[in-house]
Motif scaffolding. Structure first.
Motif, mmCIF file in Angstrom:
data_model
loop_
_atom_site.group_PDB
_atom_site.id
_atom_site.type_symbol
_atom_site.label_atom_id
_atom_site.label_comp_id
_atom_site.label_asym_id
_atom_site.label_seq_id
_atom_site.Cartn_x
_atom_site.Cartn_y
_atom_site.Cartn_z
ATOM 1 N N LEU A 45 13.337 0.956 -5.772
ATOM 2 C CA LEU A 45 12.609 1.063 -4.476
ATOM 3 C C LEU A 45 13.831 1.467 -3.757
ATOM 4 O O LEU A 45 13.584 2.152 -2.677
ATOM 5 N N GLU A 68 8.538 -0.286 5.571
ATOM 6 C CA GLU A 68 7.727 -1.222 4.387
ATOM 7 C C GLU A 68 8.533 -1.239 3.039
ATOM 8 O O GLU A 68 8.946 -2.122 2.384
ATOM 9 N N ASP A 69 9.097 0.181 2.659
ATOM 10 C CA ASP A 69 10.012 0.201 1.503
ATOM 11 C C ASP A 69 11.265 -0.570 1.665
ATOM 12 O O ASP A 69 12.028 -1.254 0.782
ATOM 13 N N SER A 72 10.835 -4.166 1.476
ATOM 14 C CA SER A 72 10.662 -4.518 -0.033
ATOM 15 C C SER A 72 11.597 -4.895 -0.826
ATOM 16 O O SER A 72 11.808 -5.271 -1.936
ATOM 17 N N PRO A 163 5.544 0.186 -8.124
ATOM 18 C CA PRO A 163 4.990 -0.924 -7.693
ATOM 19 C C PRO A 163 3.861 -1.608 -8.337
ATOM 20 O O PRO A 163 3.716 -2.860 -8.449
ATOM 21 N N ASP A 185 7.410 -11.582 -4.052
ATOM 22 C CA ASP A 185 7.800 -10.000 -4.324
ATOM 23 C C ASP A 185 6.784 -9.237 -5.262
ATOM 24 O O ASP A 185 6.532 -7.989 -4.966
ATOM 25 N N MET A 188 4.349 -8.224 -2.474
ATOM 26 C CA MET A 188 5.101 -6.943 -1.750
ATOM 27 C C MET A 188 5.017 -5.779 -2.463
ATOM 28 O O MET A 188 4.711 -4.805 -1.938
ATOM 29 N N ASN A 189 5.164 -5.882 -4.002
ATOM 30 C CA ASN A 189 4.852 -4.681 -4.633
ATOM 31 C C ASN A 189 3.320 -4.053 -4.449
ATOM 32 O O ASN A 189 3.230 -2.962 -4.472
ATOM 33 N N ASP A 192 3.311 -2.443 -1.280
ATOM 34 C CA ASP A 192 4.026 -1.178 -1.390
ATOM 35 C C ASP A 192 3.061 0.078 -1.870
ATOM 36 O O ASP A 192 3.052 0.863 -1.317
#
Length: 339
Positions: A45, A68-69, A72, A163, A185, A188-189, A192
Motif C-alpha cells: 500500500l 483512501e490509500d 488504508s 487488495p 483491515d 478496508m482492502n 481499496d
C-alpha cells in the motif's frame, strides 16, 4: 483463578501469548501469518500511495483514491501495535491484561475513516454542484507524449490487484484470531479495490468528455469510505461498552456464549444460572452466577466448572464462578434438570 494469578504462578512462559493466555500452536501460526500479511500490506500500500501521488494530477477521483490509500495504512499499523501490546502479561497496573488495545486500535481506525469520509463527501459533492471540469493533459513518458489518464489507469490497476488478494487472505485469519482490527483491515482492502475501480471509471469518463464522471466517481469512493467508517465506529463503540461477545464481523452473538450456557444447562446439580461473556479483544472474560440445586456451594464442583469452561476454547481467558441464592429476575437460565 484469574488471568493475573495464573500468569504469576505459572513461572517462565514459552510460546506466543495474548496477555496471560498461551495460544495453541495452530493459532500461533495463524498470528505469525497475519503479522507477515500486515507487513506485506504496509509495503504494498505504501508503494501505491507514492505512485498515485505522482500521477493523480487534478482529478478528484484520483485525489480521493490517494487519501483512501493513505487511510488504508492505519488498520495494518493498528493490528501490529495492538497485537504486540496485548501480548504483555497482566500486572498490578493492568490486572485484566491489555487486550483492550485491540478495541482502541479499532476505534482509532474507524474514527479516521468516518472523519475522512465526511470530508470527501462534502468535497466531491461540491465539485458536482459547482460543475468543475478537471483537465487531464498529456505527459512525456519514455520519450513519448501520452495522455496523462493512461498512467493514472495503470497505477489504479496496480492498487486494485493487491487488495483483492490480501483482503481474501486476511478474512479467515481474523476469524481464527477473533481480531476485529484485522477484520476491519480486510474490509478496508475491499474498499481499496472498489476505490481503484471507481477512479478508473472517473478518469476514463473525463477522457470521453463526461466532465461529471470524475466528481461522481469521487463521491462514490467517499460514500464507501463513510459507510466503512460508520459501521466500524458502531462496532468499536459497542465492543468497548461490553456488549455480549459477538462474532468478529459483529453479525451475531458468538457461538461460545451458547456453548457456555449449554454446558451449564447440562449440569444436573445446577438449578438456575446466569452468564455474562465480555469480549476483551482477542479473548473473552466469562462470569457465571449459579444456584446449586441442593443449596450448597461445593468448591470442587465450582472449580470443575471453571476448568471445563477454560478448556472449551483458548479464547475463554478468565472465568469467574460464583454461587448465589438466586439470580436476578429476567436473567434466569434454568438447567435441564430444572425444566
Amino acid at each position: 483463578m484469574t488471568s493475573l494469578a495464573r500468569a504469576m504462578s505459572s513461572g517462565p512462559r514459552h510460546g506466543t501469548h495474548f496477555g496471560g493466555t498461551e495460544l495453541p500452536e495452530d493459532v500461533q501460526k495463524v498470528l505469525r501469518r497475519a503479522r507477515r500479511l500486515e507487513w506485506v500490506s504496509l509495503a504494498y500500500l505504501g508503494t501505491g500511495v507514492v505512485l498515485v501521488g505522482l500521477v493523480m494530477g487534478s482529478s478528484q477521483a484520483m485525489q480521493a483514491a490517494w487519501i483512501e490509500d493513505l487511510l488504508s495504512l492505519i488498520p495494518p499499523m493498528a493490528f501490529l501495535v495492538g497485537a504486540r501490546v496485548a501480548a504483555n502479561e497482566p500486572d498490578r497496573a493492568y490486572p485484566f491484561g491489555r487486550h483492550r488495545s485491540v478495541a482502541v486500535g479499532h476505534l482509532v481506525a474507524a474514527v479516521a475513516l468516518l472523519t475522512m469520509g465526511l470530508f470527501l463527501v462534502y468535497d466531491s459533492a461540491s465539485g458536482l454542484i459547482e460543475r468543475d471540469h478537471p483537465p487531464i493533459g498529456t505527459m512525456q513518458l519514455l520519450g513519448q507524449t501520452v495522455w496523462a489518464g493512461w498512467p493514472m489507469v495503470a497505477v489504479m490497476v496496480y492498487t486494485l490487484v493487491g487488495p483483492v488478494i490480501l483482503g481474501r487472505m486476511k478474512l479467515p485469519l481474523a476469524d481464527q484470531l477473533h481480531d476485529k482490527v484485522l477484520h476491519a483491515d480486510a474490509q478496508m482492502n475491499k474498499a481499496d479495490w472498489m476505490t481503484a475501480g471507481g477512479a478508473i471509471v472517473g478518469v476514463l469518463g473525463i477522457g470521453v468528455g463526461l466532465w461529471w464522471a470524475d466528481a461522481a466517481a469521487a463521491l462514490f469512493i467517499a460514500l464507501s469510505i463513510l459507510h466503512d467508517g460508520w459501521s466500524n465506529v458502531q462496532h468499536a463503540v459497542t465492543g468497548l461498552m461490553d456488549k455480549t461477545a459477538r462474532t468478529v464481523d459483529d453479525a451475531e452473538e458468538h457461538p461460545l456464549v451458547g456453548r457456555v450456557e449449554a454446558y451449564l444447562d447440562s449440569r444436573p446439580w445446577i438449578r438456575d444460572h446466569h452468564t455474562r461473556v465480555r469480549d476483551m479483544g482477542h479473548v473473552f472474560h466469562v462470569e457465571v452466577r449459579l444456584v446449586p440445586r441442593d443449596g450448597r456451594a461445593d468448591l470442587a464442583r465450582l472449580t470443575q466448572v471453571g476448568d471445563d469452561l477454560r478448556a472449551m476454547d483458548w479464547k475463554i481467558d478468565d472465568v469467574t464462578v460464583a454461587p448465589v441464592h438466586r439470580v436476578h429476575e429476567g436473567e434466569t437460565r434454568t438447567g435441564e434438570g430444572g425444566r
